[in-house]
Design an enzyme around this catalytic site. Sequence first.
Site, PDB file in Angstrom:
ATOM      1  N   GLY A 125      -3.199  10.930  -4.350  1.00  0.00           N
ATOM      2  CA  GLY A 125      -4.158  10.804  -3.246  1.00  0.00           C
ATOM      3  C   GLY A 125      -3.933  11.930  -2.251  1.00  0.00           C
ATOM      4  N   GLU A 168       4.811   9.238  -5.213  1.00  0.00           N
ATOM      5  CA  GLU A 168       5.573   8.544  -6.252  1.00  0.00           C
ATOM      6  C   GLU A 168       5.219   9.021  -7.674  1.00  0.00           C
ATOM      7  OE1 GLU A 168       4.269   4.542  -6.030  1.00  0.00           O
ATOM      8  OE2 GLU A 168       5.712   3.864  -7.535  1.00  0.00           O
ATOM      9  N   ASP A 215       1.267   6.743   3.017  1.00  0.00           N
ATOM     10  CA  ASP A 215       1.870   5.399   3.041  1.00  0.00           C
ATOM     11  C   ASP A 215       3.308   5.389   3.558  1.00  0.00           C
ATOM     12  OD1 ASP A 215      -0.475   4.525   1.952  1.00  0.00           O
ATOM     13  OD2 ASP A 215       0.262   4.440  -0.096  1.00  0.00           O
TER      14      ASP A 215
HETATM   15  O1  F6P Z   1      -1.996   7.601  -1.314  1.00  0.00           O
HETATM   16  C1  F6P Z   1      -1.735   6.237  -1.573  1.00  0.00           C
HETATM   17  C2  F6P Z   1      -2.897   5.424  -1.159  1.00  0.00           C
HETATM   18  O2  F6P Z   1      -3.137   5.742   0.146  1.00  0.00           O
HETATM   19  C3  F6P Z   1      -2.708   3.903  -1.316  1.00  0.00           C
HETATM   20  O3  F6P Z   1      -2.310   3.233  -0.151  1.00  0.00           O
HETATM   21  C4  F6P Z   1      -4.068   3.460  -1.762  1.00  0.00           C
HETATM   22  O4  F6P Z   1      -3.996   2.258  -2.499  1.00  0.00           O
HETATM   23  C5  F6P Z   1      -4.516   4.602  -2.592  1.00  0.00           C
HETATM   24  O5  F6P Z   1      -4.017   5.746  -1.960  1.00  0.00           O
HETATM   25  C6  F6P Z   1      -5.998   4.690  -2.803  1.00  0.00           C
HETATM   26  O6  F6P Z   1      -6.324   5.955  -3.284  1.00  0.00           O
HETATM   27  P1  F6P Z   1      -7.563   6.325  -4.224  1.00  0.00           P
HETATM   28  O7  F6P Z   1      -8.715   5.550  -3.711  1.00  0.00           O
HETATM   29  O8  F6P Z   1      -7.710   7.796  -4.057  1.00  0.00           O
HETATM   30  O9  F6P Z   1      -7.178   5.947  -5.608  1.00  0.00           O
END
Ligand code: F6P
Length: 341
Positions: free
Chosen positions: A10, A103, A127
Amino acid sequence: MRVGVLTGGGDCPGLNAVIRAIVRKGVKEYGYEFIGFRDGWKGPLEGLSIPLDIERTRGLLPRGGTILGSSRTNPFAIEGGVEQIKKNLQAQGIDALIAIGGEDTLGVATKLHSLGVKVIGVPKTIDNDLNATDYTFGFDTAVNIAVEAIDRLHTTAESHHRTLIVEVMGRHAGWIALHSGLAGGASCILIPEAPFSIEKVCEYVESRYTYNYAPIIVVAEGALPQEGSAITKDGTLDAFGHVKLSGIGEWLAQEIEKRTGKEARVSVLGHIQRGGTPTAFDRVLATRFGLHAITAAHDGAWGSMVALQSTHIVRVPLASATEKLKLVDPALYAESEIFFG
Ligand code: F6P
């Protein structure tokens, strides 16, 4: 030396500031050449790259997102993926790879390092749940965006005597919810680490009305009721096997209305928390991570990740970043409970 840089997972405010710092110091101090791989691990996998130099990385400090693009591509889930990456790195003459990610991206980097790829990691996630670093850049920006939303929701909640629920990101860890809820004066903060009692939440709601205020509840997307399981969007999984979350806020609004008879509405902040310009804190942290990451590559500290410990940037083994998640300490959460209700 020819260095490849990629951003995976993300996106997060501050990614461009890291790229800028890596390139600026790498060129000016060490005379290195750079290429940027497109869209996370997809770039080295498919040989998708762009040139990077000081000119191309000027003006990036305040810019959100990532000029390299990002994806959740997992080369270990693709047959022959690792061999393809090694082949493409060799074909492009890459001596070192700097992977900026959370992660999943750093998990891939750890495995590639054990297979002989010369890699350095930079921790990234809004996060703030990566182990071995006190903070990740992007977190401070996300918290500030959520606090601004909470401040705005307070006034409209009071005008309409409504309960307003703010759903923030946080799949396994409630850092954004805890910090934004504390800073925004929430009547209740719900985090994944502490399954909640819906009866207790309704008591907090009722008690807030006795003071003529309107309750604001901040809930992390991964928070769970004591009786029940995580509320998911549509059950679909990404390449790393994570289910899409979102829905806990709506569930809470319905339960609160049903149980208290008071109107409740939800605002899901979603990707707004990840977009736009980074705060000054995140720009500085991202810049320092970038500067130390290229120095780690210069020193040949393969398999290490830069991390913030106290006010120092240190090197830790890449594997330590992903061996467990950094969750909210129950004692820290308990401190905030005095403000609930
Ligand atoms: O980067 C982690 C995060 O912010 C999580 O908290 C969330 O569940 C996820 O990204 C959602 O990301 P995407 O909609 O891009 O899959």
